[in-house]
Design a protein around this motif. Structure first.
Motif, mmCIF file in Angstrom:
data_model
loop_
_atom_site.group_PDB
_atom_site.id
_atom_site.type_symbol
_atom_site.label_atom_id
_atom_site.label_comp_id
_atom_site.label_asym_id
_atom_site.label_seq_id
_atom_site.Cartn_x
_atom_site.Cartn_y
_atom_site.Cartn_z
ATOM 1 N N SER A 21 0.817 -1.216 0.000
ATOM 2 C CA SER A 21 0.000 0.000 0.000
ATOM 3 C C SER A 21 0.854 1.271 0.000
ATOM 4 O O SER A 21 0.368 2.342 -0.371
ATOM 5 C CB SER A 21 -0.941 0.001 1.207
ATOM 6 O OG SER A 21 -0.205 -0.051 2.414
ATOM 7 N N GLN A 23 2.894 1.990 -2.112
ATOM 8 C CA GLN A 23 2.974 2.440 -3.506
ATOM 9 C C GLN A 23 1.718 3.165 -3.948
ATOM 10 O O GLN A 23 1.716 3.802 -5.008
ATOM 11 C CB GLN A 23 3.231 1.250 -4.439
ATOM 12 C CG GLN A 23 4.641 0.713 -4.334
ATOM 13 C CD GLN A 23 5.020 -0.077 -5.572
ATOM 14 O OE1 GLN A 23 5.007 0.438 -6.680
ATOM 15 N NE2 GLN A 23 5.362 -1.332 -5.378
ATOM 16 N N ASP A 24 0.660 3.002 -3.202
ATOM 17 C CA ASP A 24 -0.605 3.675 -3.545
ATOM 18 C C ASP A 24 -1.180 4.253 -2.266
ATOM 19 O O ASP A 24 -2.335 4.008 -1.922
ATOM 20 C CB ASP A 24 -1.576 2.657 -4.167
ATOM 21 C CG ASP A 24 -1.061 2.118 -5.486
ATOM 22 O OD1 ASP A 24 -1.093 2.876 -6.469
ATOM 23 O OD2 ASP A 24 -0.609 0.965 -5.526
ATOM 24 N N ASP A 26 -2.966 5.737 0.597
ATOM 25 C CA ASP A 26 -4.263 6.390 0.753
ATOM 26 C C ASP A 26 -4.398 6.736 2.235
ATOM 27 O O ASP A 26 -4.657 5.865 3.068
ATOM 28 C CB ASP A 26 -5.365 5.426 0.294
ATOM 29 C CG ASP A 26 -6.747 6.059 0.376
ATOM 30 O OD1 ASP A 26 -6.962 6.971 1.213
ATOM 31 O OD2 ASP A 26 -7.621 5.623 -0.392
ATOM 32 N N ARG B 62 -0.747 -3.760 -9.940
ATOM 33 C CA ARG B 62 -1.237 -2.458 -9.479
ATOM 34 C C ARG B 62 -1.900 -1.696 -10.626
ATOM 35 O O ARG B 62 -1.247 -1.382 -11.629
ATOM 36 C CB ARG B 62 -0.106 -1.628 -8.880
ATOM 37 C CG ARG B 62 0.441 -2.201 -7.588
ATOM 38 C CD ARG B 62 1.650 -1.404 -7.117
ATOM 39 N NE ARG B 62 1.308 0.004 -6.986
ATOM 40 C CZ ARG B 62 1.931 0.988 -7.614
ATOM 41 N NH1 ARG B 62 2.937 0.738 -8.418
ATOM 42 N NH2 ARG B 62 1.544 2.235 -7.429
ATOM 43 N N SER B 64 -2.693 1.376 -10.671
ATOM 44 C CA SER B 64 -2.080 2.691 -10.868
ATOM 45 C C SER B 64 -0.768 2.573 -11.645
ATOM 46 O O SER B 64 -0.399 3.485 -12.386
ATOM 47 C CB SER B 64 -1.852 3.389 -9.528
ATOM 48 O OG SER B 64 -1.047 2.597 -8.692
#
Lengths: 412, 412
Positions: A21, A23-24, A26, B62, B64
């Motif tokens: 997470s 890497q993304d 939130d 992923r 993204s």
């Protein structure tokens, strides 16, 4: 000795996407997770960046990755949580995250190569600087069980002597101190440091480097061959390891932090997890040196992610849908009554032979199942919660008095 | 055979942050880089994702990261460039980027482990689907020189037989086709596939799998022991390899794509790079089967990044400050006159012994310095640009006619 009451926290395993997470990232999801954890009464989280994301080139520490770590620290602050930050991951739940500049064609010894070590210290310093401003970071750890990379059973072990490891740990622990002068700077290691003579992290490193001694307690490694899965004896391992950490330290007041403990299936059956929490923690929380406990882990690893050891999917206090599990409720209950815990030294201590302070040789005598363990367990069975004390302290009345020890037992 | 004039492109090495820039993707920087490349007259870029970023868990591709690849493809379209996309990186400029789920405690054979292979095909399909919509992707390649992971001199080699490699390549090349039915789906490999009997990618894979045969030409591997750095002979390697790729294919019209060629120092001195461009490319561009050339690489690797082989800092057509280098001007000149290139088959061909179509055994006879090479060079020195043709085609007059070959030379 550390202040009452003991501290309770959790090793944060993000509910969505595990450590991938990062890497993304939130922050709303982090906030959701931290709110749930704070709701259990926990006062801190231990967080883990991923090394290849933070430092993809030896000369490149990504500013945005540091900012991500700082943002998570800020969310913790917003949720009323303090934070412990680990630097080098490194090893997480069976996976090794090592940047490309240390592997394959570029393999360097991460403990002894001067260029690698310099870069690692830079990362430790940079993370310290990145998180300092928020003001809620109470500890920074060199990395999660970094000793595992130096164990002979690792698939690609890094040679490192105890002396070299001591130098490496000294450097890693020193690096973030200027940025975080009020925080603890520590190192972590699995129980091999206590029980396995092949481990270059030795008890002397555990008890002298950093402001506190960390303990990681995993029954699946510590108790193999000692008892079977499901045995109530499993819940005594944490107290034993904590007493060993206290008794191995020359400084009677040196804090001990149970930084990792979990209830792994099938060693601990699912319906026994709540009891394991209470049975493991209640005895050790009375020891004055115990700073606190950081449970492993916050959230079950999602079944959408594969290749994990099966047990990693059930170690959370909270499941992958966000439901609080029995272990979570058990730790919340423990926290709710933590004010009532009486910190009392143990009058009776089992003496264990001091291991070599340069090599750690001799430490295996303290492993579960051995003579020290058996003597300690016999006392426990007879109703006495005993301390442990190193043989190089046990003849010194001042040392014993400082620990509140009045009776010493010397196992044959 | 491919259409006139030949295509010219570049392997895109982002000017800022090299491939680590995926983690901090700045489309304005990509636009800046692509604008400069289009300004040289180039018509395409070959781009490379990083595997651990795209697929950090075996079960997690992923979204993204796919979107990032698609965004870069869109920027290329905005700059008037077509795109070739590589899937598994994998190996880039001496660094291996392999996700944690394939390494260390989780080591799996990336070519033969059924779960790993299934995941890799999923990634190839996902990337194909992600980039299809833009409409400017003309090729997708399984990965950059993936054979390197299977070479015995790799630090952690993956065992893979030629038969297993063929299956793997078939699967990887098939996976993205449904999403990109109009594009080429290919594989790539270094010159070991042509010259080294230890390489499980064999000439039969090169010349039958995918819609075209790719050629990677690096004088520092191909010419060691044949001549010294600076020798003008170095510039003949690309034509030789291209002729070999044409002559090894049963399909006389199979396109050959010189997908990588660079001017590495000190083999090619800095002041000889422009000449190396012209001398390497002009001869081969006349062959009708040549699809085009993709230069390695667009931008010098920044000196801020360390641990690269020294030569990687000087391979760009553009330097790290954005200045066009002599090699960049040389390729721009070549492109400016590309309309005038006359595609002409070569009437004289040197016959080389066909290698085993199941194992590749015997291919080393074609390596630079060997008898085939010497015969071809002798003709060149005498003023004849010769083709090459496999012995299993050289007795078939229809095959020779299809290639425009009128004279065959059989080296002793």
């Amino acid at each position: 000795m550390t202040a009452d009451p003991p501290r309770f926290g959790v090793n944060y395993t993000p509910r969505t996407g595990w450590f991938h997470s990062w890497q993304d990232l939130d922050l709303a999801e982090v906030h959701r997770d931290f709110t749930a954890l704070a709701g259990l009464g926990l006062d801190h989280v231990r967080i883990f960046g991923l090394w290849p994301l933070l430092q993809p080139s030896r000369s490149l520490i990504r500013r945005s990755a540091l900012d991500d770590v700082a943002s998570v620290v800020q969310v913790a602050a917003d949720c009323g949580l303090q934070v412990a930050v680990d630097v080098l991951q490194g090893h997480m739940s069976s996976f090794d995250f090592v940047p490309a500049w240390l592997t394959s064609w570029h393999r360097r010894n991460l403990f002894t190569d001067p260029l690698a070590v310099a870069a690692e210290r830079e990362l430790a310093a940079a993370i310290g600087a990145a998180v300092a401003e928020v003001g809620n970071v109470f500890a920074i750890t060199a990395g999660n069980e970094t000793n595992q990379f130096a164990m002979p059973y690792h698939p690609d072990p890094q040679n490192c002597s105890p002396a070299e490891m001591g130098d490496w740990l000294d450097g890693m622990v020193a690096a973030p101190r200027p940025a975080l002068p009020e925080a603890w700077s520590l190192h972590s290691f699995d129980s091999a440091a206590w029980f396995d003579d092949r481990c270059p992290v030795i008890p002397a490193h555990a008890t002298t480097i950093g402001e506190a001694t960390t303990v990681h307690c995993w029954v699946f490694t510590g108790m193999t061959g000692v008892c079977e899965p499901g045995d109530p004896l499993l819940a005594t391992l944490a107290d034993y390891q904590v007493q060993l950490a206290i008794g191995a330290a020359a400084d009677a007041d040196r804090p001990v932090w149970l930084q990792e403990i979990g209830a792994p299936q099938p060693w601990v059956p699912a319906d026994g997890a709540a009891r394991f929490v209470a049975d493991s923690l209640q005895p050790l929380l009375t020891s004055p040196q115990v700073f606190g406990v950081t449970w492993w882990c916050s959230h079950d690893v999602s079944r959408q992610l594969v290749d994990f050891p099966e047990l990693e999917h059930s170690l959370g206090l909270i499941d992958e849908r966000g439901e609080i599990k029995p272990a979570g409720r058990a730790i919340a209950e423990l926290i709710a009554s933590a004010q009532d815990i009486v910190r009392t030294p143990r009058g009776t201590a089992v003496v264990f032979p001091a291991s070599d302070t340069s090599t750690g040789a001799g430490r295996a005598v303290t492993a579960p199942g051995g003579p020290v363990w058996r003597a300690w367990q016999e006392l426990r069975a007879a109703g006495t919660s005993a301390a442990l004390v190193s043989s190089d302290l046990a003849d010194d009345q001042h040392e014993l008095a400082a620990r509140g020890i009045t009776d010493v037992i010397r196992p044959r």
